[in-house]
Design a protein around this motif. Structure first.
Motif, mmCIF file in Angstrom:
data_model
loop_
_atom_site.group_PDB
_atom_site.id
_atom_site.type_symbol
_atom_site.label_atom_id
_atom_site.label_comp_id
_atom_site.label_asym_id
_atom_site.label_seq_id
_atom_site.Cartn_x
_atom_site.Cartn_y
_atom_site.Cartn_z
ATOM 1 N N ASN A 164 8.355 -1.634 3.062
ATOM 2 C CA ASN A 164 7.073 -1.827 2.401
ATOM 3 C C ASN A 164 5.981 -2.059 3.447
ATOM 4 O O ASN A 164 6.157 -2.891 4.346
ATOM 5 N N LEU A 165 4.874 -1.350 3.311
ATOM 6 C CA LEU A 165 3.754 -1.499 4.238
ATOM 7 C C LEU A 165 2.518 -2.002 3.503
ATOM 8 O O LEU A 165 2.195 -1.529 2.408
ATOM 9 N N GLU A 166 1.846 -2.969 4.110
ATOM 10 C CA GLU A 166 0.524 -3.400 3.651
ATOM 11 C C GLU A 166 -0.417 -3.360 4.846
ATOM 12 O O GLU A 166 -0.168 -4.028 5.843
ATOM 13 N N VAL A 167 -1.472 -2.572 4.739
ATOM 14 C CA VAL A 167 -2.424 -2.460 5.846
ATOM 15 C C VAL A 167 -3.365 -3.657 5.841
ATOM 16 O O VAL A 167 -3.413 -4.439 4.885
ATOM 17 N N ASP A 168 -4.123 -3.790 6.917
ATOM 18 C CA ASP A 168 -5.050 -4.907 7.077
ATOM 19 C C ASP A 168 -6.087 -4.892 5.951
ATOM 20 O O ASP A 168 -6.780 -3.897 5.734
ATOM 21 N N LEU A 169 -6.183 -6.002 5.233
ATOM 22 C CA LEU A 169 -7.097 -6.113 4.101
ATOM 23 C C LEU A 169 -8.544 -5.889 4.525
ATOM 24 O O LEU A 169 -9.343 -5.292 3.790
ATOM 25 N N ILE A 170 -8.903 -6.347 5.721
ATOM 26 C CA ILE A 170 -10.281 -6.191 6.199
ATOM 27 C C ILE A 170 -10.632 -4.714 6.364
ATOM 28 O O ILE A 170 -11.747 -4.288 6.056
ATOM 29 N N ASP A 175 0.813 -1.221 0.000
ATOM 30 C CA ASP A 175 0.000 0.000 0.000
ATOM 31 C C ASP A 175 0.841 1.262 0.000
ATOM 32 O O ASP A 175 0.372 2.325 -0.409
ATOM 33 N N GLY A 176 2.061 1.190 0.488
ATOM 34 C CA GLY A 176 2.900 2.377 0.540
ATOM 35 C C GLY A 176 4.226 2.083 1.203
ATOM 36 O O GLY A 176 4.462 0.981 1.714
ATOM 37 N N ILE A 177 5.090 3.079 1.192
ATOM 38 C CA ILE A 177 6.426 2.948 1.776
ATOM 39 C C ILE A 177 6.475 3.709 3.090
ATOM 40 O O ILE A 177 6.107 4.888 3.152
ATOM 41 N N GLY A 178 6.885 3.028 4.160
ATOM 42 C CA GLY A 178 7.053 3.647 5.462
ATOM 43 C C GLY A 178 8.523 3.845 5.769
ATOM 44 O O GLY A 178 9.405 3.460 4.989
ATOM 45 N N GLU A 179 8.790 4.447 6.916
ATOM 46 C CA GLU A 179 10.171 4.722 7.312
ATOM 47 C C GLU A 179 10.331 4.488 8.804
ATOM 48 O O GLU A 179 9.458 4.850 9.599
ATOM 49 N N VAL A 180 11.435 3.853 9.177
ATOM 50 C CA VAL A 180 11.746 3.654 10.593
ATOM 51 C C VAL A 180 12.166 4.992 11.199
ATOM 52 O O VAL A 180 13.060 5.662 10.683
ATOM 53 N N VAL A 181 11.499 5.376 12.298
ATOM 54 C CA VAL A 181 11.813 6.624 12.985
ATOM 55 C C VAL A 181 12.903 6.389 14.031
ATOM 56 O O VAL A 181 13.876 7.133 14.122
ATOM 57 N N TRP A 182 12.725 5.343 14.836
ATOM 58 C CA TRP A 182 13.741 4.969 15.819
ATOM 59 C C TRP A 182 13.533 3.532 16.248
ATOM 60 O O TRP A 182 12.495 2.934 15.982
ATOM 61 N N LEU A 200 7.637 3.544 13.518
ATOM 62 C CA LEU A 200 7.651 3.736 12.075
ATOM 63 C C LEU A 200 6.668 4.832 11.696
ATOM 64 O O LEU A 200 5.682 5.057 12.401
ATOM 65 N N ARG A 201 6.939 5.469 10.567
ATOM 66 C CA ARG A 201 6.031 6.492 10.035
ATOM 67 C C ARG A 201 5.446 5.989 8.721
ATOM 68 O O ARG A 201 6.193 5.629 7.799
ATOM 69 N N ALA A 202 4.127 5.964 8.640
ATOM 70 C CA ALA A 202 3.438 5.546 7.426
ATOM 71 C C ALA A 202 3.075 6.771 6.594
ATOM 72 O O ALA A 202 2.999 7.891 7.116
#
Length: 220
Positions: A180-186, A104-111, A123-125
């Protein structure tokens, strides 16, 4: 479909640009490919890739320009490590949650920081995905099914136990790592269902605070 339970960590062996898209060869490490055939799917860092060749020590797959634009694949380099999971079967234990392999999108590790024997990550989505991320809900990070322990706007926290750190690429994450982030399909389907007839309208913006307030789900 997948479960988000990583079976092996592989290695990027070759990257061949091909007229705007990409062909990649992955060394599959301890992943058993005995039952894998051409055309089968393997989640590679959470990206559902179709096997187009089996050279013996892994597999080749093609990555479209669309996938390159919405995942971290475009930043892969030779020698990089990737999480691997074969597609589930009717006999597979669903130890994680239902994962499609469509990022669904690219996230980034904050700390990240030590927490007893585990590690805690923030993480930041992307802003558009924040509404799908819920406290104690599920999210897929580079193909790994994980439980959200805290949410703060578009940022969320995860507690990762030693086994997961050892058996996935998460042990190598640091501040600034893109994932790589994929949110809950439901959650995706629930949003669409709640729109009702509005879902058929062009340029539908999905669920908004105004829409929820009109239907008694939200008080501003």
């Amino acid at each position: 479909m997948f479960t988000g339970i990583i079976e092996a960590v592989g290695e990027i062996a070759e990257l061949k640009p091909q007229g705007g898209d990409l062909r990649v060869r992955i060394r599959s490490g301890k992943l058993d490919l005995a039952d894998v055939q051409l055309g089968d799917s393997i989640a590679t860092n959470g990206v559902c890739l179709t096997v187009v060749d089996l050279p013996g020590d892994g597999y080749w797959a093609d990555v479209s320009a669309e996938t390159l634009g919405v995942t971290t694949v475009g930043n892969w380099s030779k020698g990089g490590r990737v999480n691997l999971e074969k597609a589930l079967t009717p006999q597979t234990r669903l130890g994680g949650h239902i994962v499609s392999g469509h990022v669904d999108g690219i996230g980034e590790v904050v700390w990240r920081k030590q927490e007893a024997r585990a590690e805690r990550f923030r993480l930041r989505a992307p802003a558009g995905l924040a509404k799908y991320i819920a406290h104690k809900g599920s999210i897929t990070v580079d193909g790994t099914s994980l439980t959200v322990n805290a949410v703060d706007g578009a940022e969320f926290e995860l507690t990762i136990v030693p086994h997961t750190l050892q058996e996935t690429i998460m042990g190598g994450y640091a501040a600034g790592t893109r994932v790589n982030l994929e949110v809950d399909l439901i959650a995706r389907y629930l949003e669409r269902l709640l729109q009702g007839d509005k879902a058929a309208e062009p340029n539908s913006d999905g669920l908004t605070a105004e829409f929820l307030a009109q239907h008694g789900f939200y008080k501003g």
